[in-house]
Design an enzyme around this catalytic site. Structure first.
Site, PDB file in Angstrom:
ATOM      1  CE  LYS A 238      43.857  28.682  44.252  1.00  0.00           C
ATOM      2  NZ  LYS A 238      44.836  26.997  44.676  1.00  0.00           N
TER       3      LYS A 238
ATOM      4  CB  SER B 202      46.560  24.533  47.314  1.00  0.00           C
ATOM      5  OG  SER B 202      47.223  25.430  47.299  1.00  0.00           O
TER       6      SER B 202
ATOM      7  CB  SER C  98      45.973  27.859  48.076  1.00  0.00           C
ATOM      8  OG  SER C  98      45.710  27.499  46.912  1.00  0.00           O
TER       9      SER C  98
END
Length: 486
Positions: free
Chosen positions: A82, A187, A163
Site C-alpha cells: 500500500k 481498511s 482505503s
C-alpha cells in the site's frame, strides 16, 4: 518456465514448489505480474507504481535459490505494498497524493525490512483511497489523485471499498502474488470482502507501524491481503514482532506471538470444537433479505457446524448501534486529533519533503485544486483535524468511551459466552474490531447476481490469531469459493 506451471491464482506454497522443482523462477513471476499490470491496470488502477528494481531483486533471489542459500520463507515472492508504507528505493510513498511526490523517506518501514530479510521482492506500490480516506468524507473509496478511481475487478461499477483498495484489487486480479494493507476501522477487511480475497487485520501492535503514514497509533494495524488464508499467514509470520521504533504497541503485543509463529495453525480440521458466536445484527442488514449473501450465509453456518464448530446464534454486541455511529461513539473526536499528531510526526521525520505539516498539505491542496480535485471532493476532515490541539480532556474522554464500549460490548460477549471467535456476514463488523484493536480475518464467501463478491468475517479478542487462523482456514478449505474475476 515449464508450460504446465500456471502462475495465475498460484499460492505461495505453489510458487515455492515451482521454485524447488525448477519449473519457475522469481524473474518469471515478476515478468508475469508486470504483463498483468500493463494489461489490466489502465482500467483497474490498482497499482500506483511498479518497482523498476523488481527484476533485479528477483534475479538475486533466483541466484540464492540456485546456490542453496535461500534466506527466508518469502524468498523470491513478489509483494505489493500500500502506498502509505515507506520503501527506501526508487518507489515513492505518497498516500496517493501529489503533496508527497517529491518527498524522500529516511528508510524502509519495519514491515518492509522484515520482508526484505525474508527474501521478498518488492513489486511496487498499490493505489489507495487518498490519505487512507481521511481527507474528506466526499472522497470516493478507491480514489486518489495519482491514479484516479480504482475499480472493482468483479464489477467495475461497484466500489472496491476501503482505503487498502489497490492492494485488494491487484491481488484479486492477479497483478500481484500477495500484498500489504493498513487498517484503522476496516481498511483491510472491507476491500478484501468486496474483491473476493482474504484480508487479515492483526491485533494492534502485532505488526509494527514504524515507517507508515498512519491515522491513529491507537487503532492502526498492518496486515496481509492475499488470495488464500495460507498466503496471508505466510506474510503475517514474516512481518510480526517487536520493534523499538514502535516500542509500546509492539512490546505489548509481542507476548501474543506463539513459539513457531502462525503457520502451524493452518489446520484443515481447525473448526472442530470451536465455539463461534454468530452476530447478525446490524451487519447482515447490509444485504437485502432476498440477496444471495443472506441465503449463502445460512449455508455457511451449516458448513461450520458440519465441520465440528459449536455455533451460538443471534448474539448481540451491547451498544452496537452507538459503536457504529462514528460521531456519537467518540471515534471522530479521537481520530481527528490522533491523525494530526501522526501526520505531523511523520512529515517532520522525512529527510526531504515539500510539506512538513498537515497545514502545509491543506495549503497544497488549495493551491493544486485541479490536480487534487479539491473543489470537487473537499478536505473537510483535514480542516477539522487541523483545528485540534493534541489529546486534551475531550479527546481523552472519547478514547476512554471507545475503550469502555469495547470492554462492555465485544469483549464481554466473547468472554461471557466463552467464544473462540465471532462470525458475521460482510465487512461492517470491522468497525467493532477497529475501535478495540482486535484481530479479524475475512474469507471469500460467494458472489451476488451482479458478480459483486461478499465475505464471511471472523473476529476475536487480542492475541487470538491462532484460533482465527484455524477457523478461517477450516472454512476456506471446506468451501473454496474464491474464483478470479472474468
Amino acid at each position: 518456465m515449464n508450460s504446465q506451471f500456471v502462475i495465475e491464482e498460484s499460492s505461495i506454497e505453489d510458487i515455492k514448489r515451482g521454485f524447488s522443482e525448477n519449473r519457475l523462477t522469481s524473474r518469471q513471476l515478476v515478468e508475469f505480474y508486470r504483463r498483468q499490470i500493463d494489461f489490466l491496470n489502465p482500467r483497474l488502477q490498482g497499482v500506483i507504481e511498479f518497482n523498476p528494481d523488481a527484476g533485479d531483486e528477483a534475479d538475486q533471489a533466483d541466484s540464492r535459490m540456485r546456490s542453496g542459500t535461500k534466506i527466508g520463507d518469502m524468498d523470491g515472492i513478489p509483494v505489493l505494498l500500500k502506498d502509505c508504507i515507506n520503501t527506501k528505493d526508487k518507489l515513492k510513498t505518497t498516500a496517493g497524493s501529489y503533496a508527497l511526490l517529491e518527498a524522500e523517506v529516511g528508510g524502509d518501514a519495519t514491515v518492509v525490512e522484515k520482508l526484505r530479510e525474508a527474501g521478498a521482492v518488492i513489486l511496487g506500490k498499490a493505489s489507495m483511497s487518498e490519505w487512507s480516506q481521511f481527507r474528506s468524507g466526499k472522497v470516493p473509496s478507491g480514489w486518489c489523485a495519482r491514479t484516479g478511481q480504482g475499480k472493482n475487478p468483479y464489477n467495475e461499477s461497484e466500489s472496491p471499498y476501503g482505503s487498502s483498495s489497490g492492494s485488494a484489487i491487484s491481488v484479486a486480479a492477479n497483478m500481484a502474488a500477495v500484498s500489504l494493507g493498513t487498517d484503522t476501522t476496516g481498511s483491510i477487511i472491507c476491500p478484501a470482502n468486496n474483491n473476493s480475497v482474504v484480508g487479515f487485520k492483526p491485533t494492534v501492535g502485532l505488526t509494527s507501524r514504524a515507517g507508515i503514514i498512519r491515522i491513529s497509533a491507537r487503532q492502526d494495524s498492518v496486515g496481509p491481503i492475499c488470495r488464500t488464508v495460507s498466503d496471508a499467514v505466510y506474510v503475517l509470520d514474516t512481518i510480526v514482532g517487536f520493534d523499538p521504533r514502535d516500542r509500546q504497541a509492539t512490546l505489548e503485543a509481542a507476548k501474543f506471538i506463539p513459539n513457531g509463529r502462525y503457520k502451524q495453525f493452518l489446520n484443515k480440521n481447525g473448526l472442530a470444537g470451536k465455539r463461534l458466536g454468530v452476530v447478525r445484527n446490524p451487519f447482515s442488514a447490509s444485504y437485502i433479505p432476498e440477496s444471495i449473501a443472506r441465503s449463502d450465509f445460512e449455508d455457511h453456518l451449516k458448513t461450520l457446524r458440519e465441520k465440528g464448530a459449536i455455533l451460538v446464534d443471534n448474539m448481540e454486541i451491547e451498544n452496537v448501534d452507538l459503536i457504529m455511529d462514528w460521531n456519537a461513539c467518540g471515534s471522530d473526536t479521537a481520530l481527528l486529533a490522533e491523525f494530526k499528531i501522526s501526520i505531523n510526526e511523520y512529515l517532520r521525520k522525512l529527510p526531504t519533503s515539500p510539506v512538513r505539516s498537515l497545514s502545509d498539505i491543506i495549503a497544497f491542496n488549495k493551491k493544486h485544486y485541479l490536480l487534487e480535485k479539491t473543489n470537487e471532493y473537499g478536505q473537510d476532515l483535514f480542516e477539522l483535524s487541523e483545528l485540534t490541539n493534541g489529546i486534551g480532556k475531550e479527546e481523552q474522554a472519547a478514547i476512554e468511551m471507545l475503550a469502555e464500549l469495547s470492554r462492555e460490548g465485544f469483549e464481554k460477549l466473547m468472554k461471557e459466552n466463552e467464544l473462540d471467535a465471532m462470525v458475521s456476514l460482510g465487512p461492517r463488523v470491522a468497525v467493532v474490531l477497529g475501535i478495540g484493536g482486535y484481530p479479524g480475518i475475512t474469507v471469500p464467501a460467494g458472489y451476488e447476481e451482479d458478480g459483486l463478491p461478499f465475505g464471511i468475517c471472523f473476529g476475536g479478542l487480542k492475541g487470538t490469531e491462532p484460533k482465527l487462523i484455524e477457523v478461517a482456514y477450516g472454512f476456506e478449505q471446506a468451501t473454496k469459493l474464491r474464483r478470479p474475476p472474468s
